[in-house]
Design a protein around this motif. Sequence first.
Motif, mmCIF file in Angstrom:
data_model
loop_
_atom_site.group_PDB
_atom_site.id
_atom_site.type_symbol
_atom_site.label_atom_id
_atom_site.label_comp_id
_atom_site.label_asym_id
_atom_site.label_seq_id
_atom_site.Cartn_x
_atom_site.Cartn_y
_atom_site.Cartn_z
ATOM 1 N N ASN A 36 59.120 48.040 45.361
ATOM 2 C CA ASN A 36 60.148 48.558 44.459
ATOM 3 C C ASN A 36 61.529 47.982 44.776
ATOM 4 O O ASN A 36 62.530 48.700 44.776
ATOM 5 N N GLY A 37 61.568 46.696 45.093
ATOM 6 C CA GLY A 37 62.835 46.023 45.365
ATOM 7 C C GLY A 37 63.417 46.296 46.734
ATOM 8 O O GLY A 37 64.557 45.946 47.005
ATOM 9 N N MET A 38 62.618 46.930 47.605
ATOM 10 C CA MET A 38 63.092 47.267 48.950
ATOM 11 C C MET A 38 62.059 46.823 49.979
ATOM 12 O O MET A 38 60.889 46.609 49.655
ATOM 13 N N PHE A 39 62.515 46.743 51.218
ATOM 14 C CA PHE A 39 61.609 46.449 52.322
ATOM 15 C C PHE A 39 62.139 47.138 53.569
ATOM 16 O O PHE A 39 63.304 47.505 53.652
ATOM 17 N N HIS A 40 61.263 47.296 54.528
ATOM 18 C CA HIS A 40 61.652 47.873 55.816
ATOM 19 C C HIS A 40 61.459 46.793 56.874
ATOM 20 O O HIS A 40 60.383 46.202 56.963
ATOM 21 N N ALA A 41 62.494 46.532 57.651
ATOM 22 C CA ALA A 41 62.441 45.460 58.648
ATOM 23 C C ALA A 41 61.283 45.664 59.619
ATOM 24 O O ALA A 41 60.650 44.690 60.036
ATOM 25 N N ASN A 77 76.108 38.723 56.950
ATOM 26 C CA ASN A 77 76.359 37.697 55.938
ATOM 27 C C ASN A 77 75.918 38.134 54.547
ATOM 28 O O ASN A 77 75.820 37.320 53.627
ATOM 29 N N LEU A 78 75.667 39.439 54.405
ATOM 30 C CA LEU A 78 75.335 40.080 53.126
ATOM 31 C C LEU A 78 74.096 39.497 52.451
ATOM 32 O O LEU A 78 73.972 39.522 51.231
ATOM 33 N N LEU A 79 73.172 39.016 53.259
ATOM 34 C CA LEU A 79 71.922 38.511 52.704
ATOM 35 C C LEU A 79 70.923 39.643 52.533
ATOM 36 O O LEU A 79 70.113 39.623 51.613
ATOM 37 N N VAL A 80 70.979 40.615 53.425
ATOM 38 C CA VAL A 80 70.228 41.861 53.243
ATOM 39 C C VAL A 80 71.221 43.005 53.370
ATOM 40 O O VAL A 80 72.146 42.950 54.181
ATOM 41 N N VAL A 81 71.035 44.010 52.546
ATOM 42 C CA VAL A 81 71.949 45.158 52.519
ATOM 43 C C VAL A 81 71.116 46.433 52.503
ATOM 44 O O VAL A 81 69.983 46.431 52.018
ATOM 45 N N PRO A 82 71.667 47.526 53.039
ATOM 46 C CA PRO A 82 70.920 48.780 52.981
ATOM 47 C C PRO A 82 70.595 49.142 51.530
ATOM 48 O O PRO A 82 71.418 48.956 50.632
ATOM 49 N N ALA A 83 69.394 49.624 51.321
ATOM 50 C CA ALA A 83 69.005 50.074 49.980
ATOM 51 C C ALA A 83 69.884 51.259 49.602
ATOM 52 O O ALA A 83 70.453 51.940 50.455
ATOM 53 N N SER A 84 69.988 51.498 48.325
ATOM 54 C CA SER A 84 70.853 52.586 47.876
ATOM 55 C C SER A 84 70.218 53.952 48.181
ATOM 56 O O SER A 84 69.013 54.077 48.337
ATOM 57 N N GLY A 85 71.091 54.933 48.268
ATOM 58 C CA GLY A 85 70.654 56.315 48.457
ATOM 59 C C GLY A 85 70.018 56.592 49.801
ATOM 60 O O GLY A 85 70.300 55.933 50.804
ATOM 61 N N SER A 89 69.506 55.035 54.081
ATOM 62 C CA SER A 89 69.733 55.857 55.271
ATOM 63 C C SER A 89 68.510 55.900 56.170
ATOM 64 O O SER A 89 68.607 56.211 57.352
ATOM 65 N N ASN A 90 67.357 55.598 55.593
ATOM 66 C CA ASN A 90 66.098 55.639 56.338
ATOM 67 C C ASN A 90 65.598 54.249 56.726
ATOM 68 O O ASN A 90 64.412 54.066 56.995
ATOM 69 N N GLY A 91 66.496 53.277 56.725
ATOM 70 C CA GLY A 91 66.141 51.957 57.236
ATOM 71 C C GLY A 91 65.591 50.967 56.233
ATOM 72 O O GLY A 91 65.144 49.883 56.609
ATOM 73 N N TRP A 92 65.630 51.311 54.947
ATOM 74 C CA TRP A 92 65.148 50.387 53.926
ATOM 75 C C TRP A 92 66.288 49.466 53.491
ATOM 76 O O TRP A 92 67.445 49.869 53.439
ATOM 77 N N PHE A 93 65.932 48.235 53.175
ATOM 78 C CA PHE A 93 66.904 47.226 52.768
ATOM 79 C C PHE A 93 66.510 46.605 51.444
ATOM 80 O O PHE A 93 65.365 46.675 51.024
ATOM 81 N N SER A 94 67.490 45.973 50.817
ATOM 82 C CA SER A 94 67.278 45.159 49.617
ATOM 83 C C SER A 94 67.891 43.794 49.894
ATOM 84 O O SER A 94 68.742 43.650 50.769
#
Length: 175
Positions: A36-41, A77-85, A89-94
């Motif tokens: 859903n457009g997100m990933f967890h490192a 470097n703004l290549l990955v950013v925290p997912a919204s909402g 806060s729970n470690g997901w990125f976009s």
Amino acid sequence: MTTLFAQIPDADVLLSLAPEQLGKVLLRLVPRYMNNGMFHAQSINQPAQGHLPWYPAFKRGEVDIALQEAWLWLQLNLLVVPASGTNGSNGWFSLGRRARALDTDAAFDAFTSALKFPRELVHPRIRDKVWLRFAEGDLAAAVLHAFHQVEVRVREAAQPDATDIGVNLMRKAFN
């Protein structure tokens, strides 16, 4: 699914990479782990449940630090950013907007090269257009724009004839 271990099976090789080099590998793996457009490192950093091989236990601490450095470099470097909402806060990125443009190794390498040349060193009058072209790897366009702006400034200062351009303009201005 391609894994980090499949990309870099030797822990010593992984540990020899600079954060931006390892970041490049991680960034290439991200699309395989998107949901859903997100990933967890952590899903990229660690092997899937019950799947081996993985890096030796005695190197795991060093590997974890190298991975943290690479992820932090990608974030700074703004290549990955925290997912919204709450997901963020729970470690997901976009993927950041910038990352989407770095879809080839050449584009990524041009970006990392541009980072070594601080934007602030470029004169404010030409900074936005020149540095952006430089960062995109379009060196010819960056140089052309910079030289054009030099000619514009010389023309403003010297107030030559309208027919004076290029070499003739510079000769008259600096006579």
